[in-house]
Design an enzyme around this catalytic site. Structure first.
Site, short mmCIF file in Angstrom:
data_model
loop_
_atom_site.label_atom_id
_atom_site.label_comp_id
_atom_site.label_asym_id
_atom_site.label_seq_id
_atom_site.Cartn_x
_atom_site.Cartn_y
_atom_site.Cartn_z
N ARG A 86 -2.50 -2.12 -3.52
CA ARG A 86 -3.79 -1.49 -3.25
C ARG A 86 -3.88 -0.24 -4.11
O ARG A 86 -2.97 0.60 -4.12
CB ARG A 86 -3.86 -1.09 -1.77
CG ARG A 86 -5.18 -0.49 -1.42
CD ARG A 86 -5.02 0.81 -0.71
NE ARG A 86 -6.34 1.37 -0.47
CZ ARG A 86 -6.54 2.51 0.15
NH1 ARG A 86 -5.53 3.19 0.62
NH2 ARG A 86 -7.74 2.97 0.31
N ASN B 239 0.87 -1.18 0.00
CA ASN B 239 0.00 0.00 0.00
C ASN B 239 0.91 1.23 0.00
O ASN B 239 1.53 1.55 1.02
CB ASN B 239 -0.90 -0.03 1.24
CG ASN B 239 -1.93 1.10 1.23
OD1 ASN B 239 -1.88 1.98 0.36
ND2 ASN B 239 -2.84 1.07 2.17
N ARG C 275 -14.33 12.07 9.80
CA ARG C 275 -15.20 12.46 8.68
C ARG C 275 -16.65 12.53 9.14
O ARG C 275 -17.09 11.71 9.96
CB ARG C 275 -15.08 11.44 7.54
CG ARG C 275 -13.82 11.60 6.73
CD ARG C 275 -13.68 10.51 5.70
NE ARG C 275 -12.44 9.79 5.93
CZ ARG C 275 -12.15 8.60 5.40
NH1 ARG C 275 -13.02 7.99 4.63
NH2 ARG C 275 -11.01 8.02 5.66
N GLU D 182 -7.08 -6.96 4.57
CA GLU D 182 -7.00 -6.46 3.18
C GLU D 182 -5.69 -6.91 2.52
O GLU D 182 -5.67 -7.21 1.33
CB GLU D 182 -7.11 -4.94 3.17
CG GLU D 182 -8.52 -4.48 3.52
CD GLU D 182 -8.61 -3.04 3.96
OE1 GLU D 182 -8.96 -2.21 3.12
OE2 GLU D 182 -8.33 -2.74 5.14
N HIS E 191 -13.44 0.83 0.48
CA HIS E 191 -13.24 -0.32 1.40
C HIS E 191 -13.65 -1.63 0.73
O HIS E 191 -13.96 -2.60 1.42
CB HIS E 191 -14.11 -0.19 2.68
CG HIS E 191 -13.64 0.83 3.65
ND1 HIS E 191 -14.50 1.53 4.46
CD2 HIS E 191 -12.40 1.26 3.97
CE1 HIS E 191 -13.81 2.37 5.21
NE2 HIS E 191 -12.53 2.23 4.94
#
Ligand code: AMP
Length: 392
Positions: free
Chosen positions: A88, A7, A236, A379, A177
């Protein structure tokens, strides 16, 4: 087979080296402050942890260092042992509906979506190019956050705005996601030995999204055109009335970008509690009776509960609810607050079963109408599994 799962951020590179099919993690680590002063890296392997400060001029140099460390520490005997690198990638627009082997032509196509993910996509692409340069004989695979959601129908992915916004500018829900929700779908489907499950997957970490899945296909998800939409998150806001933006612009003299930045970075748990974006801090303050922390916790749980109820309706009755990511896997208190708010669906939490952290477990009572599981996400493993599949 050894696969690197990567990533890449604009000044960082996170990696996990995974042995497949055993799924053993051979090493993991982070290269930080690439291209800026104070750069350093940490690598964990075999119960050891090495941290080194060293100027990392660019991503290619960080990748060379990574390979050097993997070989010099005996984690791999030679470069040839690394058979693939999975990356990713945040955004593949509507174009990329599956993970795929990357080449220069595909990277150019992916870069068309840079304006939809300006903080991540250019950095993700830079990471791929660094591996192409340092390991020219190893295949690179792109795994997008958006692809899993591409099965949504127009009724779910379109916004009720002028249709030309969609056709001319690509304004639609993309969802994020996806790699985590796909991993959860795979884990719970394998565990329950069914491929026709209707799942409400709740990824609740610092960022958060819910996903309604039917037989492996996404029906709807809470994040939208950007990851700002949906449930309340660490920093957020999630969904708000868009008219707030011009109103606050007038009141404060801030630009639209500045206000969107506040909605991304200064809202959510942090904004409401005024304490922290970290749910542990907010939880501790709430336990001590801090009123805004209690309010933030209650709002957070309620918004997730509301979406669960909505998705139960959309799926015409879910078979299973899953909770994952930092908060979902670790906070028994928040899990209880959420499940207590969906009692109208006949869902009940078992407080004894819920008393743990970070494992795959059932947390609902035997008579709960919908079973609720905590399913740890992974992930990195999902990226490695896709890579193995595509390069084999
Ligand atoms: P993630 O983005 O998935 O890494 O999740 C980060 C969030 O998980 C942060 O808000 C953490 O506070 C939260 N988290 C991690 N461990 C715990 C814990 N033991 N209890 C409550 N929240 C936790």
């Amino acid at each position: 087979m050894k696969i690197l799962s990567v990533n890449a951020g604009s000044s960082s590179l996170k990696f996990t080296l995974i042995e497949l099919p055993s799924r053993e993690v051979l090493a993991s680590g982070l290269f930080e402050k690439i291209g800026i002063t104070g750069s350093m890296y940490t690598i964990k392997f075999n119960g050891e942890k090495i941290t080194k400060e060293c100027y990392l001029a660019d991503h290619s140099f960080a990748v060379s260092k990574l390979i050097e460390e993997l070989v010099s520490n005996g984690i791999v005997e030679s470069l040839e042992e690394i058979e693939g690198v999975g990356h990713r990638i945040l955004h593949g627009g509507s174009e990329f509906t599956e993970s795929l082997v990357l080449d220069d032509n595909i990277l150019t196509r992916i870069s068309k979506y840079n304006e939809l993910g300006p903080l991540h996509n250019p950095a993700n692409i830079m990471g791929v190019k660094a591996f192409m340069k340092v390991l020219p004989n190893v295949k690179n695979v792109g795994v997008f956050d958006t692809t899993f959601h591409q099965s949504m129908k127009e009724t779910e992915y379109l916004y009720p705005v002028p249709y030309e916004w969609y056709t001319k500018y690509g304004i639609r829900k993309y969802g994020f996601h996806g790699t985590s929700h796909r991993f959860i779908n795979r884990s719970i489907s394998e565990y329950l030995k069914r491929d026709d499950l209707k799942i409400i997957s709740c990824h609740i970490g610092n960022g958060g999204s819910l996903c309604a899945i039917d037989s492996g296909k996404v029906v709807d998800t809470t994040m939208g055109f950007t990851p700002l939409a949906g449930i309340m998150m660490g920093t957020r806001s999630g969904d708000i009335d868009p008219s707030i933006i011009p109103f606050i612009m007038k009141k404060t003299g801030h630009s639209a970008e500045e206000i969107v930045n506040e909605l991304n970075k200064k809202s959510g748990l942090l904004g409401v509690s005024g304490i922290s974006s970290d749910s542990r801090d907010v939880e501790n303050a709430a336990f001590e009776g801090n009123e805004r922390a209690i309010l933030a916790q209650e709002m957070y749980a309620q918004k997730i509960a509301n979406y669960i109820a909505m998705y139960n309706n959309l799926l015409n009755g879910a078979d299973v609810i899953t909770l994952t990511a930092g908060v979902g896997e670790n906070s028994k208190n928040m899990r209880k607050m959420i499940i207590d708010r969906i009692q109208s669906l006949g869902v009940k939490i078992d407080d004894e079963k819920n008393d743990f952290r970070g494992e795959f477990r059932l947390i609902s009572t035997d008579d709960s109408k919908i079973p609720v599981y905590v399913v740890p996400t992974n992930e990195e493993l999902m990226i490695a599994l896709d890579t193995m599949e595509l390069i084999s």
